[in-house]
Structure formats: structure tokens, C-alpha cells
Design a protein around this motif. Sequence first.
Motif, mmCIF file in Angstrom:
data_model
loop_
_atom_site.group_PDB
_atom_site.id
_atom_site.type_symbol
_atom_site.label_atom_id
_atom_site.label_comp_id
_atom_site.label_asym_id
_atom_site.label_seq_id
_atom_site.Cartn_x
_atom_site.Cartn_y
_atom_site.Cartn_z
ATOM 1 N N ARG A 153 0.835 -1.212 0.000
ATOM 2 C CA ARG A 153 0.000 0.000 0.000
ATOM 3 C C ARG A 153 0.865 1.256 0.000
ATOM 4 N N PHE A 154 1.917 1.248 0.810
ATOM 5 C CA PHE A 154 2.797 2.412 0.850
ATOM 6 C C PHE A 154 3.554 2.579 -0.460
ATOM 7 N N ALA A 155 3.981 1.466 -1.044
ATOM 8 C CA ALA A 155 4.705 1.538 -2.317
ATOM 9 C C ALA A 155 3.820 2.143 -3.403
ATOM 10 N N ARG A 189 5.241 14.662 -4.723
ATOM 11 C CA ARG A 189 5.609 15.592 -3.647
ATOM 12 C C ARG A 189 5.762 14.792 -2.359
ATOM 13 N N LEU A 190 6.966 14.284 -2.162
ATOM 14 C CA LEU A 190 7.220 13.427 -1.016
ATOM 15 C C LEU A 190 7.819 14.223 0.128
ATOM 16 N N ASN A 191 7.468 13.836 1.343
ATOM 17 C CA ASN A 191 8.124 14.391 2.515
ATOM 18 C C ASN A 191 8.249 13.315 3.572
ATOM 19 N N PRO A 226 7.088 7.344 6.387
ATOM 20 C CA PRO A 226 8.141 6.946 7.345
ATOM 21 C C PRO A 226 9.027 5.847 6.751
ATOM 22 N N ILE A 227 9.932 6.237 5.862
ATOM 23 C CA ILE A 227 10.689 5.265 5.083
ATOM 24 C C ILE A 227 11.579 4.393 5.967
ATOM 25 N N ASP A 228 12.179 4.975 7.005
ATOM 26 C CA ASP A 228 13.024 4.167 7.902
ATOM 27 C C ASP A 228 12.213 3.031 8.526
ATOM 28 N N ASP A 229 10.977 3.329 8.903
ATOM 29 C CA ASP A 229 10.107 2.314 9.491
ATOM 30 C C ASP A 229 9.721 1.256 8.454
ATOM 31 N N PHE A 273 11.405 2.038 -1.698
ATOM 32 C CA PHE A 273 11.536 2.926 -0.545
ATOM 33 C C PHE A 273 12.882 3.650 -0.548
ATOM 34 N N LYS A 274 13.943 2.939 -0.930
ATOM 35 C CA LYS A 274 15.270 3.565 -0.949
ATOM 36 C C LYS A 274 15.355 4.656 -2.010
#
Length: 201
Positions: free
Chosen positions: A100-102, A110-112, A117-120, A188-189
Motif C-alpha cells: 500500500r505504501f509503495a 511531492r514526497l516528505n 516513514p521510510i526508515d520504518d 523505498f530507498k
Amino acid sequence: MTRRYEQIDDEKDSAFYIFDVVFLISVNQLEITTGDYINQLGFIDSGDPGINREVANERIQTNVSIATMVEYTRKGISFHVVHTEDTLVIHEYIQHHLERFARKMSGNRRLNKSSFPIDDLLALEQLADKVYGHSKFLETGVDERGFFEKMLESAGLGSFFSGSGEMSEDEIADLPENRERESFADVFKQKQQVIGNNGNR
């Protein structure tokens, strides 16, 4: 195999399966005991150093969420999922959340950092890899042969009873030890790099 958890509801926030559903694990009690707890209540001293060591290393069973498992993994705390079949569900829930996040990221220019929470998510990826190492052996169709057939195969006699014994490339790729999970880590990376380039780290 009896499923003890609910099927994924696509209408429900995928975070529910990460933060609200709990699974029974086995973990070293001392490793998950907070410093505040020790400072306030301390530990009971039996007077016997041997017993004290046993108590300190005692493993307990407790129900935790996938989010808590991620925190344990980050801290290097070793734990064991008590019911092996739960690894199938844990992996399914994680994959659902990551996918879902991907999808959200792929359609959002427009990412922030606060929105994603990419680390998570990468920590979830790490847990998913570990869990899949167990769950892939429980997937449908795996290990359905009888004991006698497995014994013959391990002795190199399987082909004597089953024809040529040659396996196709697809059959070899589908062996549990050769299966690979679908990872979203690269997505994510890449987004993490975009956020960094935008000065949102």
C-alpha cells in the motif's frame, strides 16, 4: 492448517494489522524489561547466583504486535514466534502494508519524510525477510508428500518410483528453499533519496 486470524480487509487501514493485531512470541524477559522498571522495582535476589542467572535468562511468552517485533529487531532482541503457522499471517500482513505504501509513493511526486516513514518501512522489510525464511516452507503445496516418498528422495531413490526424476526449471524455482519474497525495499530507498535531494531528511 487452521487460520487463527482474520482475512485482510482492503477497506481497513493496513496499519491496523501492524499495530493492533498481536501474536504470541517467546523472548528473553530481561531483554524487554525497561530501565525504568529495573530502577523502580529492581529484581528479586534469590541469594543463589546460579538461580539469579537462570531468572535473568528466563524466556517468557507474550503477545506483541508486528510493530513491536520491528522494534525488537532494531534493538537486536532475539524472539521466536511460538506458533510457526503465524509466520504466514505476519508476512501477509507486512506485505499488504508495504504494498500500500509503495503504491502511494509511486503516485506521489511531492514526497516528505513525515508523510512516508521510510526508515520504518525499511525496518518492516527487514522483519519480512526474516519471517519469510520460515513462512515459505508453510505455503500451500509445500511438503505435501508422504513420509515414505520423502525418505526415498533423501536416499536418492525418488526417481526409481517417479519416472525420470528430472525436475523442470519452474519446479526447481518453486522449491521452498529457492523462493524469494517480493521486496519493496528498492522503491523505498529510491524515494528516500528523492526526499534527501529535496532537503527533507
